[in-house]
Design an enzyme around this catalytic site. Sequence first.
Site, PDB file in Angstrom:
ATOM      1  N   ASP A 232     -12.778 -18.485  23.385  1.00  0.00           N
ATOM      2  CA  ASP A 232     -13.464 -19.606  24.042  1.00  0.00           C
ATOM      3  C   ASP A 232     -14.516 -20.223  23.121  1.00  0.00           C
ATOM      4  OD1 ASP A 232     -13.954 -21.353  26.106  1.00  0.00           O
ATOM      5  OD2 ASP A 232     -15.346 -20.010  27.144  1.00  0.00           O
TER       6      ASP A 232
ATOM      7  N   HIS B 117     -10.120 -27.020  18.191  1.00  0.00           N
ATOM      8  CA  HIS B 117      -8.904 -26.241  18.452  1.00  0.00           C
ATOM      9  C   HIS B 117      -8.183 -25.934  17.135  1.00  0.00           C
ATOM     10  CE1 HIS B 117      -9.592 -26.447  22.646  1.00  0.00           C
ATOM     11  NE2 HIS B 117      -9.325 -27.739  22.776  1.00  0.00           N
TER      12      HIS B 117
ATOM     13  N   LEU C  70       1.970  -4.933  14.206  1.00  0.00           N
ATOM     14  CA  LEU C  70       1.029  -5.435  15.219  1.00  0.00           C
ATOM     15  C   LEU C  70       1.836  -6.226  16.239  1.00  0.00           C
ATOM     16  CD1 LEU C  70      -2.026  -6.120  16.043  1.00  0.00           C
ATOM     17  CD2 LEU C  70      -1.633  -8.279  14.868  1.00  0.00           C
TER      18      LEU C  70
END
Length: 254
Positions: A25, A42, A136
Amino acid sequence: MPVFPERQDSGSAFPIPTHIAIIMDGNGRWALSRGLPRLAGHRAGTENLRRIIEACIEFGIRYLTIYAFSTENWGRPKEEVEGLMEIFEDVIDHELQELQDQGVQLRHIGRLDRLDPVFRNKVLHALQYTSDNSRLVLNVAFNYGGRDEIVNAIQRIIQDKIDPQEITAELVNRYLFTAGVPDPDLIIRTSGELRGSNFLIWQGAYSEWYFPPVYWPDFDKEQLRLALEEYGHRERRYGRVDQPREEQVDGHAH
Ligand code: IPE
Ligand code: IPE
Ligand code: MG
């Protein structure tokens, strides 16, 4: 069937979480504080993700779940939603090979149905392409909402005509988008907001929370290290009280 990695000993001085989830965020505020448009935030956030994936691999994290777009984010202005979709498509076009080379297995949680079919097919291809990797697991929460996930699970449990007696927490787990993935040990939310915003509301029942006071594009490897250090000092009790061994109550006297 994708292969799921086991916990590994990374040689760290403190316990390393197996699964970290991040609410990324603060991109908008990061951009506005620099006089830039929100979409620039973004883009910067996406760049940062690449660095954090690398750091997670280095620290020996096995699962990273990231909140990229919530079911509520459709309520943002059209230009921002379209811009975000373009950024996500760009990431798949330009980063997929790098993720593959790093041994990252991509998974998705949320709903793909409302997405543009070209984009959806790219996502499905990326999931398939990386499905044998196990260094991962990068679980992307995209068009994801915790309540939507539970509603979806209930619908499928009913469709499958499961006997009410057979409905247990384990069974519900198998119907969630995260089936097969262990619960997050640590949930990080950047930007200073102290709320969950519909993220992993079932799976996060016993997660540790951490709220670093930085916007997502500024959450770097050192910030991650601090989060891991803090996690390493937490005592996870799961409702229990630690007692000396001989006093433990488990139905038998010791
Ligand atoms: C998080 O950053 C990214 C997404 C929700 C896609 P925000 O866009 O929420 O940034 P702030 O919270 O407005 O600063
Ligand atoms: C949560 O952030 C969703 C993502 C990071 C993708 P929001 O910025 O949408 O959450 P609220 O609106 O502050 O609760
Ligand atoms: Mg926000």
